[in-house]
Design a protein around this motif. Structure first.
Motif, PDB file in Angstrom:
ATOM      1  N   ILE A  59       5.132   9.742  -8.091  1.00 21.48           N
ATOM      2  CA  ILE A  59       6.097   9.272  -7.097  1.00 21.48           C
ATOM      3  C   ILE A  59       5.352   8.407  -6.086  1.00 21.48           C
ATOM      4  CG2 ILE A  59       7.821   9.877  -5.375  1.00 21.48           C
ATOM      5  CD1 ILE A  59       8.114  12.599  -6.720  1.00 21.48           C
ATOM      6  N   LEU A  60       5.730   7.136  -6.003  1.00 15.33           N
ATOM      7  CA  LEU A  60       5.196   6.234  -4.987  1.00 15.33           C
ATOM      8  C   LEU A  60       6.100   6.344  -3.767  1.00 15.33           C
ATOM      9  CD1 LEU A  60       3.723   5.277  -7.524  1.00 15.33           C
ATOM     10  CD2 LEU A  60       3.994   2.921  -6.727  1.00 15.33           C
ATOM     11  N   THR A  61       5.514   6.640  -2.610  1.00 10.73           N
ATOM     12  CA  THR A  61       6.297   7.125  -1.473  1.00 10.73           C
ATOM     13  C   THR A  61       6.692   6.061  -0.448  1.00 10.73           C
ATOM     14  OG1 THR A  61       4.218   7.743  -0.387  1.00 10.73           O
ATOM     15  CG2 THR A  61       5.347   9.452  -1.661  1.00 10.73           C
ATOM     16  N   GLY A  62       6.500   4.786  -0.770  1.00 12.30           N
ATOM     17  CA  GLY A  62       6.906   3.734   0.160  1.00 12.30           C
ATOM     18  C   GLY A  62       5.714   3.086   0.849  1.00 12.30           C
ATOM     19  N   THR A  63       5.971   1.960   1.489  1.00 14.28           N
ATOM     20  CA  THR A  63       4.894   1.176   2.093  1.00 14.28           C
ATOM     21  C   THR A  63       5.130   0.950   3.580  1.00 14.28           C
ATOM     22  OG1 THR A  63       3.486  -0.766   1.697  1.00 14.28           O
ATOM     23  CG2 THR A  63       5.854  -1.152   1.760  1.00 14.28           C
ATOM     24  N   PRO A  64       4.065   0.859   4.372  1.00 18.65           N
ATOM     25  CA  PRO A  64       4.215   0.575   5.802  1.00 18.65           C
ATOM     26  C   PRO A  64       4.447  -0.906   6.065  1.00 18.65           C
ATOM     27  CG  PRO A  64       1.924   1.057   5.276  1.00 18.65           C
ATOM     28  CD  PRO A  64       2.695   1.227   4.010  1.00 18.65           C
ATOM     29  N   GLU A  65       4.586  -1.228   7.333  1.00 15.59           N
ATOM     30  CA  GLU A  65       4.811  -2.609   7.747  1.00 15.59           C
ATOM     31  C   GLU A  65       3.606  -3.481   7.440  1.00 15.59           C
ATOM     32  OE1 GLU A  65       2.655  -0.914  11.326  1.00 15.59           O
ATOM     33  OE2 GLU A  65       4.042  -0.193   9.770  1.00 15.59           O
ATOM     34  N   ASN A  90      -0.201  12.847   7.107  1.00 15.68           N
ATOM     35  CA  ASN A  90      -1.015  12.488   8.261  1.00 15.68           C
ATOM     36  C   ASN A  90      -2.305  11.838   7.760  1.00 15.68           C
ATOM     37  OD1 ASN A  90      -1.942  12.194  10.892  1.00 15.68           O
ATOM     38  ND2 ASN A  90      -2.752  14.271  10.999  1.00 15.68           N
ATOM     39  N   LEU A  91      -2.126  10.739   7.006  1.00 13.28           N
ATOM     40  CA  LEU A  91      -3.255  10.028   6.411  1.00 13.28           C
ATOM     41  C   LEU A  91      -3.216   8.563   6.830  1.00 13.28           C
ATOM     42  CD1 LEU A  91      -2.986  11.406   2.745  1.00 13.28           C
ATOM     43  CD2 LEU A  91      -4.550  12.211   4.530  1.00 13.28           C
ATOM     44  N   ARG A  92      -4.359   8.042   7.225  1.00 14.27           N
ATOM     45  CA  ARG A  92      -4.439   6.602   7.496  1.00 14.27           C
ATOM     46  C   ARG A  92      -4.263   5.831   6.193  1.00 14.27           C
ATOM     47  NH1 ARG A  92      -8.726   8.744  10.197  1.00 14.27           N
ATOM     48  NH2 ARG A  92     -10.176   7.941   8.616  1.00 14.27           N
ATOM     49  N   ILE A  93      -3.511   4.744   6.251  1.00 18.38           N
ATOM     50  CA  ILE A  93      -3.239   3.937   5.066  1.00 18.38           C
ATOM     51  C   ILE A  93      -3.333   2.464   5.441  1.00 18.38           C
ATOM     52  CG2 ILE A  93      -0.736   4.151   5.478  1.00 18.38           C
ATOM     53  CD1 ILE A  93      -0.315   3.886   2.457  1.00 18.38           C
ATOM     54  N   SER A  94      -3.984   1.679   4.584  1.00 16.88           N
ATOM     55  CA  SER A  94      -4.147   0.261   4.905  1.00 16.88           C
ATOM     56  C   SER A  94      -4.196  -0.567   3.637  1.00 16.88           C
ATOM     57  CB  SER A  94      -5.429   0.032   5.718  1.00 16.88           C
ATOM     58  OG  SER A  94      -6.566   0.317   4.934  1.00 16.88           O
ATOM     59  N   CYS A  95      -3.973  -1.862   3.828  1.00 10.95           N
ATOM     60  CA  CYS A  95      -4.109  -2.840   2.754  1.00 10.95           C
ATOM     61  C   CYS A  95      -4.819  -4.055   3.315  1.00 10.95           C
ATOM     62  CB  CYS A  95      -2.739  -3.242   2.192  1.00 10.95           C
ATOM     63  SG  CYS A  95      -2.796  -4.628   1.035  1.00 10.95           S
ATOM     64  N   VAL A 131      -7.268  -7.407   6.945  1.00 13.50           N
ATOM     65  CA  VAL A 131      -6.311  -6.295   6.983  1.00 13.50           C
ATOM     66  C   VAL A 131      -4.894  -6.833   7.182  1.00 13.50           C
ATOM     67  CG1 VAL A 131      -5.593  -4.211   8.201  1.00 13.50           C
ATOM     68  CG2 VAL A 131      -8.030  -4.675   7.841  1.00 13.50           C
ATOM     69  N   ARG A 132      -3.998  -6.451   6.282  1.00 13.28           N
ATOM     70  CA  ARG A 132      -2.600  -6.865   6.367  1.00 13.28           C
ATOM     71  C   ARG A 132      -1.677  -5.702   6.752  1.00 13.28           C
ATOM     72  NH1 ARG A 132      -1.461 -11.500   3.333  1.00 13.28           N
ATOM     73  NH2 ARG A 132      -3.250 -12.907   3.400  1.00 13.28           N
ATOM     74  N   GLN A 133      -2.039  -4.514   6.320  1.00 10.11           N
ATOM     75  CA  GLN A 133      -1.255  -3.322   6.650  1.00 10.11           C
ATOM     76  C   GLN A 133      -2.202  -2.275   7.231  1.00 10.11           C
ATOM     77  OE1 GLN A 133       0.528  -3.045   2.463  1.00 10.11           O
ATOM     78  NE2 GLN A 133       2.279  -2.381   3.707  1.00 10.11           N
ATOM     79  N   SER A 134      -1.772  -1.621   8.291  1.00  8.84           N
ATOM     80  CA  SER A 134      -2.567  -0.543   8.886  1.00  8.84           C
ATOM     81  C   SER A 134      -1.597   0.425   9.548  1.00  8.84           C
ATOM     82  CB  SER A 134      -3.558  -1.097   9.911  1.00  8.84           C
ATOM     83  OG  SER A 134      -4.322  -0.052  10.479  1.00  8.84           O
ATOM     84  N   SER A 135      -1.523   1.633   9.005  1.00  6.08           N
ATOM     85  CA  SER A 135      -0.520   2.572   9.496  1.00  6.08           C
ATOM     86  C   SER A 135      -0.985   3.993   9.195  1.00  6.08           C
ATOM     87  CB  SER A 135       0.843   2.271   8.837  1.00  6.08           C
ATOM     88  OG  SER A 135       1.864   3.090   9.378  1.00  6.08           O
ATOM     89  N   ASN A 136      -0.057   4.903   9.226  1.00  2.70           N
ATOM     90  CA  ASN A 136      -0.305   6.300   8.918  1.00  2.70           C
ATOM     91  C   ASN A 136       0.911   6.824   8.167  1.00  2.70           C
ATOM     92  OD1 ASN A 136      -0.353   9.376   9.440  1.00  2.70           O
ATOM     93  ND2 ASN A 136      -2.332   8.731  10.247  1.00  2.70           N
ATOM     94  N   THR A 137       0.681   7.719   7.217  1.00  2.00           N
ATOM     95  CA  THR A 137       1.801   8.243   6.436  1.00  2.00           C
ATOM     96  C   THR A 137       2.776   9.050   7.293  1.00  2.00           C
ATOM     97  OG1 THR A 137       0.481  10.172   5.778  1.00  2.00           O
ATOM     98  CG2 THR A 137       0.495   8.279   4.287  1.00  2.00           C
ATOM     99  N   ALA A 153       0.842  -1.193   0.000  1.00  2.74           N
ATOM    100  CA  ALA A 153       0.000   0.000   0.000  1.00  2.74           C
ATOM    101  C   ALA A 153       0.880   1.246   0.000  1.00  2.74           C
ATOM    102  CB  ALA A 153      -0.897   0.008   1.234  1.00  2.74           C
ATOM    103  N   GLU A 154       0.595   2.180  -0.901  1.00  2.00           N
ATOM    104  CA  GLU A 154       1.428   3.378  -0.988  1.00  2.00           C
ATOM    105  C   GLU A 154       0.607   4.617  -1.331  1.00  2.00           C
ATOM    106  OE1 GLU A 154       5.226   3.190  -2.581  1.00  2.00           O
ATOM    107  OE2 GLU A 154       5.522   1.051  -2.139  1.00  2.00           O
ATOM    108  N   LEU A 155       1.055   5.740  -0.804  1.00  2.00           N
ATOM    109  CA  LEU A 155       0.552   7.047  -1.207  1.00  2.00           C
ATOM    110  C   LEU A 155       1.328   7.491  -2.440  1.00  2.00           C
ATOM    111  CD1 LEU A 155      -1.003   9.763  -0.662  1.00  2.00           C
ATOM    112  CD2 LEU A 155       1.005  10.449   0.679  1.00  2.00           C
ATOM    113  N   ALA A 156       0.611   7.847  -3.499  1.00  2.00           N
ATOM    114  CA  ALA A 156       1.251   8.326  -4.724  1.00  2.00           C
ATOM    115  C   ALA A 156       1.095   9.838  -4.832  1.00  2.00           C
ATOM    116  CB  ALA A 156       0.646   7.654  -5.938  1.00  2.00           C
TER     117      ALA A 156
END
Length: 299
Positions: free
Chosen positions: A256-262, A213-218, A224-230, A143-146
């Motif tokens: 630009i894809l900005t990376g993925t959380p744990e 400061n955005l919730r991000i999940s996959c 749910v496999r990923q749950s984090s915040n940017t 999951a990534e913020l673009a």
């Protein structure tokens, strides 16, 4: 404002997501005697800046504010989505950019952004099937913020960097791990066909305001496999843009894809690693940006 691309008559058409439906930009432009907007595509919207955005906002108001114009609204559930950006000059990605993701993979915290690239063949839209490569058995979700660049950016400062952003969207940096780590270059495992779904919407920067400061999940098949915040990014959006622009000129429409959380499969102990299989449904959700869903299929 939320822009989107949909497929019609073999090509991409520009739409505006509203609570009432999707504004058919070409039809609305003709109905409102704004011929200059009739053939507008996403890249022209991005490069046109505030002037074009104001016209699109007015066009959306023209349609949604008058019941007689309801025929210019499309039912989103019946659309075939295209990628949020259809032909970027560059797709840049940042590796190991969430602190907890670096930790789960046993990697050192980067001192500078780790940049790599994908190509346009990797683009896919919301609800588009993604074929799993026959040569890989280890396809992972990310999951990534673009970020989508809106103005030409060369050697910009961190303080000014966000002024060069047109908008943001959800992305899935799909990664074939067995191909990725065959060599020191990650490219082979990163840019397989349709390995960069982006969408469903391209949301303008003014609507997002604070990207870090955005919730991000996959989720995979609803789990749910990923749950984090940017906010867990090591290098925030302004730092990434500034850094990249010191090494190459960024142009309108670049992604630009900005990376993925744990939470990626790679971060699990080897005995618990279950990579994506045909039939798996992956959904990326980011606060303010919507949900991006794709099904994995056999090649």
């Amino acid at each position: 404002m939320k822009l989107l691309n949909y497929v019609q008559d073999g090509g991409y058409r520009l739409g505006i997501h509203t609570d009432s439906g999707v504004v058919n930009v070409a039809g609305a432009a003709a109905a409102s005697s704004q011929a200059e907007l009739a053939g507008l595509n996403i890249h022209q919207a991005v490069s046109g800046g505030a002037a074009v955005l104001d016209k699109l906002l007015s066009l959306a108001g023209f349609v949604t504010g008058n019941p007689d114009n309801s025929h210019l609204l499309l039912d989103e559930s019946g659309l075939i989505f295209g990628p949020a950006v259809t032909n970027p000059g560059k797709i840049l990605c940042v590796g190991l950019n969430y602190r907890k993701h670096a930790e789960e993979t046993g990697s050192a915290i980067p001192q500078t952004p780790i940049l790599f690239s994908k190509f346009n063949n990797a683009l896919a839209g919301h609800l588009e099937d993604v074929p799993l490569p026959a040569v890989s058995q280890q396809v992972d979700y990310e999951a990534e913020l673009a970020i989508v660049i809106g103005r030409t950016a060369s050697n910009v400062s961190k303080e000014d960097a966000l002024d060069y952003v047109f908008g943001y969207c959800c992305a899935n940096d799909l990664s074939a791990r067995d191909l990725q780590f065959k060599t020191q270059q990650w490219l082979l495992g990163k840019t397989c066909d349709k390995f960069a779904p982006v969408g469903p919407y391209l949301v303008t920067a003014g609507e997002v305001r604070e990207p870090n400061n955005l919730r991000i999940s996959c989720s995979v098949n609803g789990v749910v496999r990923q749950s984090s915040n940017t906010s867990d990014m090591i290098f925030h959006c302004d730092e990434i843009i500034s850094y990249a622009s010191q090494h190459m000129t960024l142009e309108p429409g670049d992604i630009i894809l900005t990376g993925t959380p744990e939470g990626v499969v790679l971060g699990y102990p080897p005995e618990k690693q279950v990579y994506l299989q045909a039939g798996d449904v992956v959904t990326i959700e980011i606060e303010k940006l919507g949900s991006l869903t794709n099904m994995m299929t056999a090649y």
